[in-house]
Scaffold this motif. Sequence first.
Motif, PDB file in Angstrom:
ATOM      1  N   ILE A 134      12.014 -11.127 -16.382  1.00 13.08           N
ATOM      2  CA  ILE A 134      10.703 -11.267 -15.741  1.00 13.08           C
ATOM      3  C   ILE A 134      10.509 -11.559 -14.382  1.00 13.08           C
ATOM      4  CG2 ILE A 134       9.889 -11.963 -18.078  1.00 13.08           C
ATOM      5  CD1 ILE A 134       9.899 -14.919 -17.283  1.00 13.08           C
ATOM      6  N   ALA A 135       9.650 -11.285 -13.720  1.00 12.36           N
ATOM      7  CA  ALA A 135       9.558 -11.386 -12.237  1.00 12.36           C
ATOM      8  C   ALA A 135       8.015 -12.018 -11.951  1.00 12.36           C
ATOM      9  CB  ALA A 135       9.386  -9.999 -11.438  1.00 12.36           C
ATOM     10  N   LEU A 136       8.130 -12.929 -10.989  1.00 15.42           N
ATOM     11  CA  LEU A 136       6.723 -13.561 -10.606  1.00 15.42           C
ATOM     12  C   LEU A 136       6.325 -12.511  -9.559  1.00 15.42           C
ATOM     13  CD1 LEU A 136       5.111 -16.156 -10.668  1.00 15.42           C
ATOM     14  CD2 LEU A 136       6.420 -17.092  -8.748  1.00 15.42           C
ATOM     15  N   VAL A 137       5.053 -11.973  -9.525  1.00 12.98           N
ATOM     16  CA  VAL A 137       4.728 -11.056  -8.747  1.00 12.98           C
ATOM     17  C   VAL A 137       3.641 -11.315  -8.160  1.00 12.98           C
ATOM     18  CG1 VAL A 137       6.255  -9.218 -10.009  1.00 12.98           C
ATOM     19  CG2 VAL A 137       3.701  -9.838 -10.612  1.00 12.98           C
ATOM     20  N   ARG A 138       3.082 -10.464  -7.132  1.00 15.78           N
ATOM     21  CA  ARG A 138       1.802 -10.579  -6.537  1.00 15.78           C
ATOM     22  C   ARG A 138       1.223  -9.055  -6.526  1.00 15.78           C
ATOM     23  NH1 ARG A 138       2.498 -13.017  -1.839  1.00 15.78           N
ATOM     24  NH2 ARG A 138       1.889 -15.078  -2.766  1.00 15.78           N
ATOM     25  N   GLY A 139       0.187  -8.596  -6.813  1.00 15.55           N
ATOM     26  CA  GLY A 139      -0.445  -7.206  -6.899  1.00 15.55           C
ATOM     27  C   GLY A 139      -0.403  -6.693  -5.427  1.00 15.55           C
ATOM     28  N   LYS A 140      -0.029  -5.470  -5.355  1.00 14.83           N
ATOM     29  CA  LYS A 140       0.006  -4.866  -4.094  1.00 14.83           C
ATOM     30  C   LYS A 140      -1.585  -4.256  -4.002  1.00 14.83           C
ATOM     31  CE  LYS A 140       4.653  -3.131  -3.465  1.00 14.83           C
ATOM     32  NZ  LYS A 140       5.551  -1.984  -3.443  1.00 14.83           N
ATOM     33  N   LYS A 141      -2.080  -4.238  -2.689  1.00 15.72           N
ATOM     34  CA  LYS A 141      -3.145  -3.388  -2.418  1.00 15.72           C
ATOM     35  C   LYS A 141      -2.879  -2.026  -2.218  1.00 15.72           C
ATOM     36  CE  LYS A 141      -5.428  -7.269  -1.499  1.00 15.72           C
ATOM     37  NZ  LYS A 141      -5.207  -8.217  -2.600  1.00 15.72           N
ATOM     38  N   ARG A 142      -4.051  -1.194  -2.411  1.00 13.43           N
ATOM     39  CA  ARG A 142      -3.942   0.254  -2.100  1.00 13.43           C
ATOM     40  C   ARG A 142      -2.924   0.703  -0.842  1.00 13.43           C
ATOM     41  NH1 ARG A 142      -8.703   3.174  -3.654  1.00 13.43           N
ATOM     42  NH2 ARG A 142      -7.902   2.889  -5.953  1.00 13.43           N
ATOM     43  N   TYR A 143      -3.137   0.135   0.240  1.00 15.92           N
ATOM     44  CA  TYR A 143      -2.562   0.530   1.479  1.00 15.92           C
ATOM     45  C   TYR A 143      -1.219   0.244   1.378  1.00 15.92           C
ATOM     46  CZ  TYR A 143      -4.128  -4.258   2.897  1.00 15.92           C
ATOM     47  OH  TYR A 143      -4.068  -5.639   2.807  1.00 15.92           O
ATOM     48  N   ASP A 144      -0.679  -1.279   0.888  1.00 11.19           N
ATOM     49  CA  ASP A 144       0.759  -1.433   0.621  1.00 11.19           C
ATOM     50  C   ASP A 144       1.627  -0.430   0.054  1.00 11.19           C
ATOM     51  OD1 ASP A 144       0.227  -3.812   2.041  1.00 11.19           O
ATOM     52  OD2 ASP A 144      -0.134  -4.977   0.159  1.00 11.19           O
ATOM     53  N   LYS A 145       0.787   0.192  -0.993  1.00 17.12           N
ATOM     54  CA  LYS A 145       1.558   1.296  -1.904  1.00 17.12           C
ATOM     55  C   LYS A 145       1.701   2.427  -1.021  1.00 17.12           C
ATOM     56  CE  LYS A 145      -0.557  -0.256  -6.183  1.00 17.12           C
ATOM     57  NZ  LYS A 145      -1.403   0.323  -7.470  1.00 17.12           N
ATOM     58  N   ARG A 146       0.646   2.758  -0.095  1.00 18.66           N
ATOM     59  CA  ARG A 146       0.842   3.881   0.670  1.00 18.66           C
ATOM     60  C   ARG A 146       1.872   3.739   1.790  1.00 18.66           C
ATOM     61  NH1 ARG A 146      -4.695   4.034   2.268  1.00 18.66           N
ATOM     62  NH2 ARG A 146      -5.965   4.400   0.534  1.00 18.66           N
ATOM     63  N   GLN A 147       1.920   2.427   2.229  1.00 17.68           N
ATOM     64  CA  GLN A 147       2.890   2.181   3.262  1.00 17.68           C
ATOM     65  C   GLN A 147       4.240   2.406   2.684  1.00 17.68           C
ATOM     66  OE1 GLN A 147       1.868  -1.711   4.333  1.00 17.68           O
ATOM     67  NE2 GLN A 147       0.650  -0.917   6.224  1.00 17.68           N
ATOM     68  N   ASP A 148       4.367   1.908   1.489  1.00 12.79           N
ATOM     69  CA  ASP A 148       5.830   2.047   0.910  1.00 12.79           C
ATOM     70  C   ASP A 148       6.065   3.319   0.535  1.00 12.79           C
ATOM     71  OD1 ASP A 148       6.191  -0.668   0.610  1.00 12.79           O
ATOM     72  OD2 ASP A 148       5.749  -0.993  -1.451  1.00 12.79           O
ATOM     73  N   LEU A 149       5.022   4.331   0.079  1.00 11.54           N
ATOM     74  CA  LEU A 149       5.574   5.718   0.121  1.00 11.54           C
ATOM     75  C   LEU A 149       5.989   6.206   1.126  1.00 11.54           C
ATOM     76  CD1 LEU A 149       2.638   6.707  -2.410  1.00 11.54           C
ATOM     77  CD2 LEU A 149       5.318   6.615  -3.034  1.00 11.54           C
ATOM     78  N   ARG A 151       6.997   4.950   3.834  1.00 14.38           N
ATOM     79  CA  ARG A 151       8.348   4.356   4.248  1.00 14.38           C
ATOM     80  C   ARG A 151       9.566   5.070   3.657  1.00 14.38           C
ATOM     81  NH1 ARG A 151       8.473  -0.745   2.609  1.00 14.38           N
ATOM     82  NH2 ARG A 151       6.691  -1.367   4.310  1.00 14.38           N
ATOM     83  N   ARG A 152       9.171   5.347   2.256  1.00 15.28           N
ATOM     84  CA  ARG A 152      10.301   5.844   1.369  1.00 15.28           C
ATOM     85  C   ARG A 152      10.656   7.277   1.899  1.00 15.28           C
ATOM     86  NH1 ARG A 152       8.469   5.729  -4.057  1.00 15.28           N
ATOM     87  NH2 ARG A 152       8.100   3.488  -3.671  1.00 15.28           N
ATOM     88  N   ASP A 153       9.369   8.196   2.082  1.00 16.16           N
ATOM     89  CA  ASP A 153       9.485   9.508   2.620  1.00 16.16           C
ATOM     90  C   ASP A 153      10.201   9.570   4.064  1.00 16.16           C
ATOM     91  OD1 ASP A 153       8.215  10.281   0.451  1.00 16.16           O
ATOM     92  OD2 ASP A 153       6.228  10.463   1.371  1.00 16.16           O
ATOM     93  N   ALA A 154       9.950   8.652   4.727  1.00 17.86           N
ATOM     94  CA  ALA A 154      10.528   8.690   6.094  1.00 17.86           C
ATOM     95  C   ALA A 154      12.071   8.368   5.985  1.00 17.86           C
ATOM     96  CB  ALA A 154      10.185   7.483   7.119  1.00 17.86           C
TER      97      ALA A 154
END
Length: 170
Positions: A134-149, A151-154
């Motif tokens: 189990i993980a202690l998590v904080r929800g990501k905002k939509r722009y955080d998800k876009r930044q991750d995508l 970064r992954r593409d780059a």
Amino acid sequence: MSPSAASSTRASSNRQTGRKLIAQNKKARHDYEILDVYEAGIALQGTEVKSLRLGRASLVDGFATIDDGEVFLRGVHIPEYEQGSWTNHEPRRVRKLLLHRGEILRLIGKTKESGLTLVPLSLYFLDGKAKVEIALVRGKKRYDKRQDLARRDADREVQRALGRRNKGMG
């Protein structure tokens, strides 16, 4: 070798060793920022264990709550065991997680903070015992998800370019 020693070695050779993954929650890693990870045992019924041994479980809607100083796993789907009888379990029942007192107290303190949740990441057998990560998590905002995508593409483009360069193509 005495008969009792022979039977104990036979019994231990049937035991599972190592880690056998049952289910993973890949969406959780995408939707949440993972702050801390804990390994917990699960209080299960017999038919639940048999169903898990067949590799059947879903963590998609799962989350954990802390009630009266105990941690409970909710929303995890373990389908009924097909060969089970009237003793079969409820597929989405609430299951108690087994953690050390210190870990529970730490989780209570951290979940009091706003926006932090407990989410199961994976369900597996470790040396024959069912465990959940189990993980202690904080929800990501939509722009955080876009930044991750992005970064992954780059990173993927960089790896492709390096691969072409190493092959002498570019």
